[in-house]
Design an enzyme around this catalytic site. Structure first.
Site, PDB file in Angstrom:
ATOM      1  N   GLY A 140       0.810  -1.220   0.000  1.00  0.00           N
ATOM      2  CA  GLY A 140       0.000   0.000   0.000  1.00  0.00           C
ATOM      3  C   GLY A 140       0.837   1.262   0.000  1.00  0.00           C
ATOM      4  O   GLY A 140       1.931   1.313  -0.562  1.00  0.00           O
ATOM      5  N   ASP A 152       2.428   2.664   2.407  1.00  0.00           N
ATOM      6  CA  ASP A 152       3.674   2.480   3.165  1.00  0.00           C
ATOM      7  C   ASP A 152       4.799   2.022   2.229  1.00  0.00           C
ATOM      8  O   ASP A 152       5.894   2.606   2.204  1.00  0.00           O
ATOM      9  CB  ASP A 152       3.408   1.426   4.253  1.00  0.00           C
ATOM     10  CG  ASP A 152       4.443   1.424   5.360  1.00  0.00           C
ATOM     11  OD1 ASP A 152       5.418   2.181   5.273  1.00  0.00           O
ATOM     12  OD2 ASP A 152       4.263   0.642   6.311  1.00  0.00           O
ATOM     13  N   VAL A 168      -5.681  -2.063   3.485  1.00  0.00           N
ATOM     14  CA  VAL A 168      -5.721  -3.410   4.077  1.00  0.00           C
ATOM     15  C   VAL A 168      -6.253  -3.410   5.513  1.00  0.00           C
ATOM     16  O   VAL A 168      -6.736  -4.434   5.984  1.00  0.00           O
ATOM     17  CB  VAL A 168      -4.348  -4.131   4.039  1.00  0.00           C
ATOM     18  CG1 VAL A 168      -3.937  -4.428   2.613  1.00  0.00           C
ATOM     19  CG2 VAL A 168      -3.275  -3.352   4.749  1.00  0.00           C
ATOM     20  N   TYR A 169      -6.212  -2.274   6.201  1.00  0.00           N
ATOM     21  CA  TYR A 169      -6.739  -2.232   7.571  1.00  0.00           C
ATOM     22  C   TYR A 169      -8.265  -2.179   7.614  1.00  0.00           C
ATOM     23  O   TYR A 169      -8.862  -2.275   8.683  1.00  0.00           O
ATOM     24  CB  TYR A 169      -6.104  -1.087   8.365  1.00  0.00           C
ATOM     25  CG  TYR A 169      -4.713  -1.404   8.900  1.00  0.00           C
ATOM     26  CD1 TYR A 169      -4.038  -2.557   8.516  1.00  0.00           C
ATOM     27  CD2 TYR A 169      -4.076  -0.554   9.806  1.00  0.00           C
ATOM     28  CE1 TYR A 169      -2.772  -2.855   9.007  1.00  0.00           C
ATOM     29  CE2 TYR A 169      -2.806  -0.851  10.305  1.00  0.00           C
ATOM     30  CZ  TYR A 169      -2.155  -2.002   9.891  1.00  0.00           C
ATOM     31  OH  TYR A 169      -0.904  -2.295  10.389  1.00  0.00           O
TER      32      TYR A 169
HETATM   33  P1  ADP Z   1      -3.753   0.847   5.885  1.00  0.00           P
HETATM   34  O1  ADP Z   1      -2.933  -0.349   6.290  1.00  0.00           O
HETATM   35  O2  ADP Z   1      -3.649   1.988   6.879  1.00  0.00           O
HETATM   36  O3  ADP Z   1      -5.153   0.494   5.513  1.00  0.00           O
HETATM   37  P2  ADP Z   1      -2.989   1.039   3.047  1.00  0.00           P
HETATM   38  O4  ADP Z   1      -1.690   1.498   2.491  1.00  0.00           O
HETATM   39  O5  ADP Z   1      -3.372  -0.377   2.809  1.00  0.00           O
HETATM   40  O6  ADP Z   1      -2.962   1.427   4.599  1.00  0.00           O
HETATM   41  O7  ADP Z   1      -4.136   1.966   2.461  1.00  0.00           O
HETATM   42  C1  ADP Z   1      -4.391   3.264   2.884  1.00  0.00           C
HETATM   43  C2  ADP Z   1      -4.895   4.082   1.710  1.00  0.00           C
HETATM   44  O8  ADP Z   1      -3.775   4.516   0.932  1.00  0.00           O
HETATM   45  C3  ADP Z   1      -5.810   3.313   0.741  1.00  0.00           C
HETATM   46  O9  ADP Z   1      -6.928   4.154   0.433  1.00  0.00           O
HETATM   47  C4  ADP Z   1      -4.925   3.124  -0.486  1.00  0.00           C
HETATM   48  O10 ADP Z   1      -5.708   3.109  -1.693  1.00  0.00           O
HETATM   49  C5  ADP Z   1      -4.087   4.365  -0.434  1.00  0.00           C
HETATM   50  N1  ADP Z   1      -2.820   4.382  -1.203  1.00  0.00           N
HETATM   51  C6  ADP Z   1      -2.066   3.362  -1.672  1.00  0.00           C
HETATM   52  N2  ADP Z   1      -0.984   3.821  -2.333  1.00  0.00           N
HETATM   53  C7  ADP Z   1      -1.058   5.189  -2.281  1.00  0.00           C
HETATM   54  C8  ADP Z   1      -0.256   6.264  -2.786  1.00  0.00           C
HETATM   55  N3  ADP Z   1       0.861   6.051  -3.481  1.00  0.00           N
HETATM   56  N4  ADP Z   1      -0.670   7.551  -2.528  1.00  0.00           N
HETATM   57  C9  ADP Z   1      -1.787   7.805  -1.822  1.00  0.00           C
HETATM   58  N5  ADP Z   1      -2.582   6.839  -1.321  1.00  0.00           N
HETATM   59  C10 ADP Z   1      -2.225   5.552  -1.540  1.00  0.00           C
END
Ligand code: ADP
Length: 176
Positions: free
Chosen positions: A39, A41, A127-128
């Site tokens: 994601g 991160d 994913v959370y």
């Molecule tokens: P969490 O584990 O907190 O749910 P995720 O990374 O799985 O974190 O998702 C959090 C949000 O970030 C989701 O809405 C996902 O679509 C979004 N996301 C993923 N990649 C990016 C990016 N490069 N820039 C902005 N948002 C993103």
């Protein structure tokens, strides 16, 4: 893109990739052990380069709802704030308060770091598994509460959403 003013601060909701934002602070939706992952991160660590991960390893741990910071490596930002959103477990595990704390604690830390601009992803909305509409309302309301409660030097708070579903939810929350 949509924008409102809360006092003298712009709150902006936009679609995009947060790793491309030019702001003082980029917020990462991290996990407790700050180990990187998928994601946003993973995207932030890939764009920042290895120095950020080595700083994260030194910090080692961040409790859910809290925030820590590192430098931002190759990102167009001064710092990265790593905050840990709650995993959605049906709503009975203090998720709402913990998600709100992510925004409030990140903004407090940003202010301590003298930031004038900051970009957030949709914390916990991947994913959370947090329900998107609720997460969007918590994000906007927590940001407004912070701005009304704590003296700060911020000028611009951006919420950078990666897809239409999250963008539309945050847009609606901003306009509510
Ligand atoms: P969490 O584990 O907190 O749910 P995720 O990374 O799985 O974190 O998702 C959090 C949000 O970030 C989701 O809405 C996902 O679509 C979004 N996301 C993923 N990649 C990016 C990016 N490069 N820039 C902005 N948002 C993103």
């Amino acid at each position: 893109m949509e924008k409102i003013k809360e006092g003298s601060v712009d709150i902006i909701v936009k679609k995009g990739d947060i790793t491309e934002e030019e702001v003082d602070i980029i917020v990462n939706a991290a996990n407790n052990r700050l180990l990187g992952g998928g994601g946003v991160d993973g995207a932030i660590h890939r764009a920042a380069g290895p120095s950020m991960m080595s700083e994260c390893r030194k910090i080692g741990y961040c409790p859910t709802g809290e925030a820590v910071y590192t430098t931002a490596g190759n990102l167009k930002a001064k710092y990265c704030i790593h905050t840990v959103g709650p995993i959605w477990q049906g709503g009975f595990k203090n998720e709402e308060k913990l998600l709100s704390n992510c925004y409030i604690n990140s903004l407090k830390l940003a202010n301590k770091l003298n930031a004038s601009s900051i970009a957030f992803p949709a914390i916990s909305c991947g994913v959370y598994g947090y329900p998107i509409e609720e997460a969007a309302n918590i994000a906007i309301n927590s940001i407004k509460k912070f701005l009304r409660t704590y003296p700060n030097n911020l000028k611009e708070i951006r919420l950078v959403l990666f897809n239409d579903t999250t963008y539309n939810a945050f847009y609606r929350a901003l306009k509510a």
